[in-house]
Write an enzyme that holds these catalytic residues in place. Structure first.
Site, mmCIF file in Angstrom:
data_model
loop_
_atom_site.group_PDB
_atom_site.id
_atom_site.type_symbol
_atom_site.label_atom_id
_atom_site.label_comp_id
_atom_site.label_asym_id
_atom_site.label_seq_id
_atom_site.Cartn_x
_atom_site.Cartn_y
_atom_site.Cartn_z
ATOM 1 N N CYS A 111 -0.137 14.784 -6.442
ATOM 2 C CA CYS A 111 -0.657 14.013 -7.573
ATOM 3 C C CYS A 111 -1.784 13.079 -7.130
ATOM 4 C CB CYS A 111 0.476 13.180 -8.172
ATOM 5 S SG CYS A 111 -0.037 12.085 -9.498
ATOM 6 N N LYS B 210 0.859 -1.199 0.000
ATOM 7 C CA LYS B 210 0.000 0.000 0.000
ATOM 8 C C LYS B 210 0.889 1.241 0.000
ATOM 9 C CE LYS B 210 -2.143 1.216 3.775
ATOM 10 N NZ LYS B 210 -3.124 1.209 4.875
ATOM 11 N N CYS C 75 -3.305 11.354 -9.902
ATOM 12 C CA CYS C 75 -3.492 10.515 -11.099
ATOM 13 C C CYS C 75 -2.518 9.339 -11.139
ATOM 14 C CB CYS C 75 -3.342 11.360 -12.365
ATOM 15 S SG CYS C 75 -1.645 11.842 -12.772
ATOM 16 N N CYS D 23 2.606 16.544 -7.768
ATOM 17 C CA CYS D 23 2.151 16.663 -9.161
ATOM 18 C C CYS D 23 3.239 17.310 -10.006
ATOM 19 C CB CYS D 23 0.886 17.530 -9.183
ATOM 20 S SG CYS D 23 0.326 17.997 -10.819
HETATM 21 FE FE1 FES Z 1 -0.848 13.476 -11.255
HETATM 22 FE FE2 FES Z 1 -0.805 16.078 -11.674
HETATM 23 S S1 FES Z 1 -2.284 14.959 -10.651
HETATM 24 S S2 FES Z 1 0.618 14.609 -12.324
#
Ligand code: FES
Length: 74
Positions: free
Chosen positions: A38, A23, A40, A49
Site C-alpha cells: 500500500c 515514523k 495510499c 494493499c
Molecule cells: Fe493503499 Fe492499495 S495502495 S490500499
C-alpha cells in the site's frame, strides 16, 4: 531527499497506521512470487494493499496505487 514543500492547509497523509510511533517504516523479504504494498495509507491490511485505493481514487479523483514487488524469474 526530494524537495519537500508542505501544502498550506493540508495535514497528515497517514491518518490511521501506528499513530503512536514517530515514523512508520516496514522491512520485508520476499523469496518467491510477488507482494503488493500500500502507498495510499488507507489499507486495512497495511503495509499490504487491500484495494482501498480504488475507492479513494473514485471518491477524490486521485490516482494513487500500490507498489508491486516481484521476484525476478531466472
Ligand atoms: Fe493503499 Fe492499495 S495502495 S490500499
Amino acid at each position: 531527499f526530494a524537495e519537500y514543500e508542505p501544502i498550506e492547509g493540508e495535514g497528515k497523509i497517514n491518518l490511521k497506521i501506528d499513530l503512536d510511533i514517530p515514523k512508520v517504516a516496514t522491512m520485508d523479504e520476499i523469496e518467491k512470487g510477488k507482494k503488493v504494498y500500500c502507498r495510499c495509507w488507507l489499507s486495512g491490511t497495511f503495509p499490504l494493499c487491500d484495494g482501498t485505493h480504488q475507492k479513494h481514487n473514485e471518491a477524490t479523483g486521485d490516482n494513487v496505487g500500490p507498489l508491486i514487488v516481484s521476484v525476478k524469474k531466472d
